[in-house]
Design a protein around this motif. Structure first.
Motif, PDB file in Angstrom:
ATOM      1  N   THR A  24       0.844  -1.195   0.000  1.00 21.39           N
ATOM      2  CA  THR A  24       0.000   0.000   0.000  1.00 21.39           C
ATOM      3  C   THR A  24       0.878   1.244   0.000  1.00 21.39           C
ATOM      4  OG1 THR A  24      -1.787  -1.117   1.222  1.00 21.39           O
ATOM      5  CG2 THR A  24      -1.755   1.293   1.280  1.00 21.39           C
ATOM      6  N   PHE A  25       0.649   2.141  -0.950  1.00 17.09           N
ATOM      7  CA  PHE A  25       1.339   3.431  -0.957  1.00 17.09           C
ATOM      8  C   PHE A  25       0.619   4.377  -1.908  1.00 17.09           C
ATOM      9  CE2 PHE A  25       3.413   1.010  -4.338  1.00 17.09           C
ATOM     10  CZ  PHE A  25       3.522   1.934  -5.365  1.00 17.09           C
ATOM     11  N   GLN A  26       1.008   5.650  -1.861  1.00 14.53           N
ATOM     12  CA  GLN A  26       0.449   6.673  -2.736  1.00 14.53           C
ATOM     13  C   GLN A  26       1.580   7.461  -3.384  1.00 14.53           C
ATOM     14  OE1 GLN A  26      -2.205   9.143  -0.438  1.00 14.53           O
ATOM     15  NE2 GLN A  26      -3.831   7.602  -0.376  1.00 14.53           N
ATOM     16  N   LEU A  27       1.270   8.080  -4.520  1.00 11.22           N
ATOM     17  CA  LEU A  27       2.267   8.883  -5.212  1.00 11.22           C
ATOM     18  C   LEU A  27       1.575  10.074  -5.862  1.00 11.22           C
ATOM     19  CD1 LEU A  27       5.258   9.107  -6.041  1.00 11.22           C
ATOM     20  CD2 LEU A  27       4.681   7.836  -8.123  1.00 11.22           C
ATOM     21  N   GLU A  28       2.120  11.255  -5.616  1.00  7.63           N
ATOM     22  CA  GLU A  28       1.561  12.474  -6.191  1.00  7.63           C
ATOM     23  C   GLU A  28       2.247  12.816  -7.508  1.00  7.63           C
ATOM     24  OE1 GLU A  28       2.006  15.534  -3.319  1.00  7.63           O
ATOM     25  OE2 GLU A  28       0.551  14.688  -1.913  1.00  7.63           O
ATOM     26  N   ALA A  29       1.561  13.572  -8.336  1.00 10.70           N
ATOM     27  CA  ALA A  29       2.149  14.065  -9.576  1.00 10.70           C
ATOM     28  C   ALA A  29       3.360  14.935  -9.254  1.00 10.70           C
ATOM     29  CB  ALA A  29       1.115  14.862 -10.357  1.00 10.70           C
ATOM     30  N   GLY A  30       4.403  14.818 -10.068  1.00 14.06           N
ATOM     31  CA  GLY A  30       5.610  15.592  -9.851  1.00 14.06           C
ATOM     32  C   GLY A  30       6.591  14.969  -8.876  1.00 14.06           C
ATOM     33  N   SER A  31       6.301  13.767  -8.392  1.00  6.23           N
ATOM     34  CA  SER A  31       7.167  13.087  -7.427  1.00  6.23           C
ATOM     35  C   SER A  31       7.887  11.918  -8.085  1.00  6.23           C
ATOM     36  CB  SER A  31       6.360  12.565  -6.235  1.00  6.23           C
ATOM     37  OG  SER A  31       5.784  13.618  -5.500  1.00  6.23           O
ATOM     38  N   ILE A  32       9.070  11.612  -7.568  1.00  9.12           N
ATOM     39  CA  ILE A  32       9.831  10.446  -8.008  1.00  9.12           C
ATOM     40  C   ILE A  32       9.965   9.508  -6.820  1.00  9.12           C
ATOM     41  CG2 ILE A  32      11.999   9.589  -8.942  1.00  9.12           C
ATOM     42  CD1 ILE A  32      12.438  12.244 -10.264  1.00  9.12           C
ATOM     43  N   LEU A  33       9.460   8.302  -6.971  1.00  8.07           N
ATOM     44  CA  LEU A  33       9.514   7.311  -5.903  1.00  8.07           C
ATOM     45  C   LEU A  33      10.526   6.238  -6.254  1.00  8.07           C
ATOM     46  CD1 LEU A  33       6.692   5.759  -3.840  1.00  8.07           C
ATOM     47  CD2 LEU A  33       8.197   4.205  -5.084  1.00  8.07           C
ATOM     48  N   GLY A  34      11.453   5.990  -5.342  1.00  3.97           N
ATOM     49  CA  GLY A  34      12.415   4.912  -5.506  1.00  3.97           C
ATOM     50  C   GLY A  34      11.857   3.641  -4.887  1.00  3.97           C
ATOM     51  N   PHE A  35      11.675   2.616  -5.706  1.00  3.87           N
ATOM     52  CA  PHE A  35      11.145   1.329  -5.248  1.00  3.87           C
ATOM     53  C   PHE A  35      12.342   0.442  -4.967  1.00  3.87           C
ATOM     54  CE2 PHE A  35       7.818  -2.120  -6.145  1.00  3.87           C
ATOM     55  CZ  PHE A  35       7.204  -1.896  -4.933  1.00  3.87           C
ATOM     56  N   ILE A  36      12.660   0.275  -3.690  1.00  2.00           N
ATOM     57  CA  ILE A  36      13.944  -0.272  -3.263  1.00  2.00           C
ATOM     58  C   ILE A  36      13.778  -1.687  -2.729  1.00  2.00           C
ATOM     59  CG2 ILE A  36      15.833   0.018  -1.616  1.00  2.00           C
ATOM     60  CD1 ILE A  36      15.144   3.024  -1.634  1.00  2.00           C
ATOM     61  N   GLY A  37      14.666  -2.559  -3.149  1.00  2.03           N
ATOM     62  CA  GLY A  37      14.658  -3.913  -2.620  1.00  2.03           C
ATOM     63  C   GLY A  37      15.628  -4.791  -3.380  1.00  2.03           C
ATOM     64  N   PRO A  38      16.022  -5.929  -2.793  1.00  2.00           N
ATOM     65  CA  PRO A  38      16.950  -6.843  -3.477  1.00  2.00           C
ATOM     66  C   PRO A  38      16.250  -7.539  -4.640  1.00  2.00           C
ATOM     67  CG  PRO A  38      16.158  -7.847  -1.458  1.00  2.00           C
ATOM     68  CD  PRO A  38      15.624  -6.431  -1.470  1.00  2.00           C
ATOM     69  N   ASN A  39      17.030  -8.220  -5.460  1.00  2.00           N
ATOM     70  CA  ASN A  39      16.444  -9.008  -6.534  1.00  2.00           C
ATOM     71  C   ASN A  39      15.482 -10.037  -5.946  1.00  2.00           C
ATOM     72  OD1 ASN A  39      17.884  -7.732  -8.594  1.00  2.00           O
ATOM     73  ND2 ASN A  39      19.651  -9.072  -8.312  1.00  2.00           N
ATOM     74  N   GLY A  40      14.318 -10.172  -6.569  1.00  2.00           N
ATOM     75  CA  GLY A  40      13.331 -11.132  -6.083  1.00  2.00           C
ATOM     76  C   GLY A  40      12.442 -10.607  -4.978  1.00  2.00           C
ATOM     77  N   ALA A  41      12.521  -9.297  -4.683  1.00  2.00           N
ATOM     78  CA  ALA A  41      11.727  -8.742  -3.580  1.00  2.00           C
ATOM     79  C   ALA A  41      10.277  -8.486  -3.957  1.00  2.00           C
ATOM     80  CB  ALA A  41      12.355  -7.425  -3.106  1.00  2.00           C
ATOM     81  N   GLY A  42       9.977  -8.453  -5.258  1.00  9.07           N
ATOM     82  CA  GLY A  42       8.620  -8.167  -5.703  1.00  9.07           C
ATOM     83  C   GLY A  42       8.482  -6.861  -6.449  1.00  9.07           C
ATOM     84  N   LYS A  43       9.599  -6.206  -6.747  1.00  6.59           N
ATOM     85  CA  LYS A  43       9.547  -4.909  -7.423  1.00  6.59           C
ATOM     86  C   LYS A  43       8.966  -5.034  -8.828  1.00  6.59           C
ATOM     87  CE  LYS A  43      13.945  -3.987  -7.239  1.00  6.59           C
ATOM     88  NZ  LYS A  43      14.389  -5.334  -6.792  1.00  6.59           N
ATOM     89  N   SER A  44       9.535  -5.926  -9.635  1.00  5.25           N
ATOM     90  CA  SER A  44       9.090  -6.050 -11.023  1.00  5.25           C
ATOM     91  C   SER A  44       7.655  -6.540 -11.109  1.00  5.25           C
ATOM     92  CB  SER A  44      10.022  -6.995 -11.798  1.00  5.25           C
ATOM     93  OG  SER A  44      11.321  -6.436 -11.919  1.00  5.25           O
ATOM     94  N   THR A  45       7.268  -7.447 -10.215  1.00  7.28           N
ATOM     95  CA  THR A  45       5.886  -7.925 -10.215  1.00  7.28           C
ATOM     96  C   THR A  45       4.923  -6.785  -9.934  1.00  7.28           C
ATOM     97  OG1 THR A  45       6.566 -10.123  -9.464  1.00  7.28           O
ATOM     98  CG2 THR A  45       4.263  -9.531  -9.135  1.00  7.28           C
ATOM     99  N   THR A  46       5.268  -5.958  -8.958  1.00  8.96           N
ATOM    100  CA  THR A  46       4.419  -4.803  -8.639  1.00  8.96           C
ATOM    101  C   THR A  46       4.318  -3.869  -9.833  1.00  8.96           C
ATOM    102  OG1 THR A  46       5.052  -4.934  -6.306  1.00  8.96           O
ATOM    103  CG2 THR A  46       4.099  -2.858  -7.074  1.00  8.96           C
ATOM    104  N   LEU A  47       5.447  -3.595 -10.492  1.00  8.68           N
ATOM    105  CA  LEU A  47       5.425  -2.691 -11.633  1.00  8.68           C
ATOM    106  C   LEU A  47       4.615  -3.270 -12.787  1.00  8.68           C
ATOM    107  CD1 LEU A  47       8.988  -1.111 -11.867  1.00  8.68           C
ATOM    108  CD2 LEU A  47       6.947  -0.267 -10.734  1.00  8.68           C
TER     109      LEU A  47
END
Length: 326
Positions: A24-47
């Motif tokens: 769960t998270f939110q992101l506003e227009a004009g913001s850059i969010l760094g999605f941080i985690g090791p390989n296999g953490a779920g980053k690519s699946t979320t994207l």
């Protein structure tokens, strides 16, 4: 200001494997969010879910108030997705490549040509218009991939490991392009397991491991997690010559002999020194640091830099994840 992107309780199961767990998270227009985690953490699946290329097992994602789950066709024009691996076509120039995708996005006539020219100008690809994509450097291919992502002028950019394999100059140039896009009002999510490359560009970050979101918020707030007035970290550098190893070893031994020093580790060009002060002690952190510097100088060690060590995203990640996951 209402959030452009709202992710609520996102979950993705692959059989018995839970790749994304209640994110769960939110992101506003004009913001850059760094999605941080090791390989296999779920980053690519979320994207991939955010790009409507995969469906969540449960949860909801709203983009501009519209559901990615229930109305994916309505939100796709608002999304630009750059995967971590992408292909180019043989015997196709940069202009032809971008023009092809502009047509795929439904752009026609003068509008298509204007948009391709605008994207090439923004990404600095104009001088390479007639060059084959297969002949480009890694950094230029990344620019082409980013340009393809921008052709339909999306509001949300999803970039999966965009700086992977880039040389330092290409990383800086990519960082400048992304900051310019945020200044235009676009929301940007960048996933990476290389934390140092995110620290200088992101204003918010989300730390994920084993599919679970452990922390999210402003970068400054995340960096403060785990800090304490009784724990101080210092960075010490020495002017060393041919006897560098001897100086480093002697300094490490001497520091570890001091009563308030809890740990010493060698980093690229400095020593990282941890000071632990007793709660309620009259000794202030700056006084303890000054006393430590005096010890080093008195011992004849060639100290050339001495001061507080700034926390970075790697420190924050280690603090947030410590003891949280088995």
């Amino acid at each position: 200001m209402s959030a452009l992107l709202e992710v609520k309780g996102l979950r993705r199961d692959y059989g018995a494997l839970r790749a994304v767990d209640d994110v769960t998270f939110q992101l506003e227009a004009g913001s850059i969010l760094g999605f941080i985690g090791p390989n296999g953490a779920g980053k690519s699946t979320t994207l991939r879910i955010l790009a409507t290329l995969d469906s969540p097992t449960s949860g909801e994602v709203l983009l501009g108030g519209h559901s990615l789950v229930d109305t994916p066709d309505r939100v796709r024009p608002l999304i630009g997705y750059m995967p971590d691996r992408y292909g180019t076509y043989d015997d196709v120039t940069v202009y032809e490549f971008l023009d092809f995708f502009a047509r795929a996005y439904g752009l026609t006539g003068a509008k298509r040509r204007q948009r391709v020219d605008a994207v090439m100008g923004f990404t600095g690809l104009g001088p390479l218009a007639d060059k084959l994509t297969t002949a480009l450097s890694k950094g230029m291919r990344q620019r082409v991939a980013l340009g393809r992502t921008l052709l339909h002028d999306p509001k949300l950019l999803l970039l999966d490991e965009p700086a992977d394999g880039l040389d330092p100059r290409a990383r800086i140039e990519l960082r400048e392009l992304l900051r310019a896009l945020a200044d235009q009002g676009k929301a940007v999510i960048i996933s990476s397991h290389i934390l140092t490359e995110l620290a200088e560009i992101c204003d918010t970050c989300a730390i994920i491991e084993q599919g679970r979101l452990l922390a999210t918020g402003k970068v400054g707030d995340i960096l403060q997690q785990g800090t304490s007035v009784t724990a101080v970290e210092l960075s010490v550098r020495f002017a060393v010559g041919t006897d560098a190893d001897a100086v480093w070893s002697r300094a490490e031994r001497l520091l570890l002999e001091q009563p308030r020093v809890s740990r010493v580790s060698r980093e690229a060009d400095s020593l990282r020194v941890g000071l632990e002060l007793e709660p309620g002690a009259e000794v202030k952190p700056q006084d303890a640091a000054a006393a430590l510097l005096a010890v080093l100088v008195t011992a004849g060690l060639p100290v050339c830099a001495f001061g507080p060590r700034e926390r970075n995203l790697e420190d924050a990640f280690m603090t947030v994840t410590k003891g949280r996951l088995a």
